[in-house]
Scaffold this active site. Structure first.
Site, PDB file in Angstrom:
ATOM      1  N   ASP A 153     -40.935 -11.111 -11.483  1.00  0.00           N
ATOM      2  CA  ASP A 153     -41.604 -10.156 -10.610  1.00  0.00           C
ATOM      3  C   ASP A 153     -42.486  -9.157 -11.354  1.00  0.00           C
ATOM      4  OD1 ASP A 153     -40.623 -11.286  -8.317  1.00  0.00           O
ATOM      5  OD2 ASP A 153     -38.980  -9.863  -8.074  1.00  0.00           O
ATOM      6  N   ARG A 159     -47.229  -7.513  -4.737  1.00  0.00           N
ATOM      7  CA  ARG A 159     -47.300  -7.312  -6.184  1.00  0.00           C
ATOM      8  C   ARG A 159     -48.711  -7.541  -6.736  1.00  0.00           C
ATOM      9  NH1 ARG A 159     -42.251  -5.990  -7.482  1.00  0.00           N
ATOM     10  NH2 ARG A 159     -40.565  -7.013  -6.311  1.00  0.00           N
TER      11      ARG A 159
END
Length: 441
Positions: free
Chosen positions: A320, A395
């Site tokens: 991530d 993101r």
């Protein structure tokens, strides 16, 4: 305009401005999911505090309600946060025949095994890329146990109708750790003992450790045999115990501010725990290898701006944080290699393709590989002056915003509201640190 409530497809103009100041890390979305689920599976009432609300957390709340748990928002002990009062029945009970998982992969994969304990139909729906994210590991288990399931060519909606039985569950280590965690939530509730065998080295093992930690907090015993992440012994007939707890800070979100500080002036991020099991805590070690000036205190970390250096970044256990580290690499000296990152192609979008495409528009030099990226750093800055897209991925949007402070010209970002999936307050925090944006649409 309330920056915390931008529409998903909102467009913003981001002006070059170096970030400086202090920001509080949101609570961990990963631990939030786990705490909420454990509380909902317990008999009695639990209080889970320090929740940073997001669309993914709301999806998990919906799923708990579908399993007959009561979930109410109550005032938090912490400013700007939410507490949840959760009352469960001690085991999943069908209270709905379908549930909307939004775009949350964690929610979907955590709840499918729980839905398979009901012995009645439960349909899982979703949106965006979640509709087609892989679920074959569960389908193989259902085929072996003769559990009925119906899909749209392997995609959502998925209807599960059967009763999961205890036994031996074999999973390859290169599937998402979410499948392992999903089984770990459900198997303790079965009548017999179970074993989860990982047939190859487990990627993202830190996420399974987080699940085990949360299970133990709520009174559920699981043995990681030899501590090797290859065999988990799960006694059946267990019961989750209700309790009060507080969710820890999120290292995956703190990573944006650490990157922002290294590319800006100086940013301090509070509310993080260096004893955390979160794999994304690796951002500190990776950025130190890149030469970032980092200082630590008991529950905070600060990064001062300066020139960073290329390194090799292994994405296997911290996928991530790779998008924002790609932004840092694009503005570092030398050639950075990002490896073992193939899993990023099946997130909310193909994150390797997205970061390559959009940063290159801004003037970066990134070459996309099958399992990673090669990033030719440009420490002098990026040109900017272009329109870029978030690919409907929170993101990606946040990473491009962090890189924008080192552009010579403003950029226009489409899909800025996608941050609501995990961090609705991102743009407010960005501006509080000196970031300059203009909402165009």
């Amino acid at each position: 305009m309330d920056l915390n409530k931008l529409a998903q497809d909102a467009t913003v103009k981001i002006y070059p401005a170096k970030l400086r100041g202090t920001v509080q890390a949101p609570s961990s979305k990963s631990m939030g999911h786990r705490e909420i689920i454990c509380a909902g599976l317990a008999a009695g009432t639990s209080i889970v505090d320090n929740i940073s609300m997001s669309k993914d957390i709301e999806a998990t709340m919906r799923c708990l309600k579908a399993l007959d748990a009561t979930v109410d928002e109550i005032p938090s002990m912490l400013p700007g946060r939410t507490a949840l009062q959760i009352t469960g029945t001690g085991r999943p009970v069908a209270a709905a025949d379908y549930v909307d998982c939004g775009e949350s992969g964690s929610t979907l994969r955590f709840f499918i095994p729980l839905g398979a304990t009901l012995n009645c139909p439960l349909t899982f729906t979703g949106h965006g890329k979640l509709v087609s994210r892989p679920l074959q590991a569960y389908y193989d288990i259902f085929d072996e146990q003769l559990i009925q399931y119906f899909t749209d060519g392997g995609n959502l909606p998925l209807t599960v109708n059967g009763r999961l039985r205890s036994g031996i569950f074999k999973l390859p280590g290169n599937v998402s750790s979410q499948f392992v965690s999903g089984l770990l939530f459900a198997l303790p509730l079965l009548d017999g003992d179970s074993v989860i065998e990982i047939t190859s080295p487990l990627e993202s093992a830190a996420y399974v450790d987080m699940t085990l930690q949360c299970l133990a907090k709520y009174g559920v015993r699981v043995t990681n045999e030899n501590g090797a992440h290859r065999r988990y012994l799960v006694p059946g007939r267990q019961r989750y115990r209700a309790q009060s707890s507080r969710v820890e800070g999120d290292w995956s979100q703190a990573a944006f501010w650490l990157a922002g500080g290294s590319l800006g002036d100086k940013v301090a991020c509070s509310g993080v725990d260096f004893a955390s099991l979160q794999g994304d805590k690796a951002v500190v070690e990776i950025m130190e290898r890149m030469g970032a000036s980092i200082s630590r205190s008991e529950n905070a970390v600060a990064v001062r701006g300066g020139v960073t250096q290329a390194t090799v970044i292994d994405a296997a256990n911290c996928p991530d944080i790779i998008p924002v580290l790609t932004a840092v690499a694009a503005l570092s000296e030398g050639i950075t290699k990002i490896v073992n990152a193939g899993r990023l192609r099946i997130k909310e979008c193909d994150r390797l393709a997205a970061m390559t495409s959009e940063l290159n528009k801004m003037g970066a030099q990134i070459v996309e590989e099958d399992e990673g990226l090669t990033v030719y750093g440009q420490p002098g800055g990026l040109i900017g002056g272009v329109e870029v897209d978030a690919w409907n991925d929170h993101r990606i949007a946040m990473s491009l915003a962090i890189a924008a402070q080192r552009c010579f010209l403003p950029i226009v970002l489409h899909g800025a509201g996608s941050v609501g999936k995990s961090y609705p307050a991102f743009w407010s925090d960005y501006c509080a640190l000196g970031g300059k944006i203009e909402v165009l649409a």
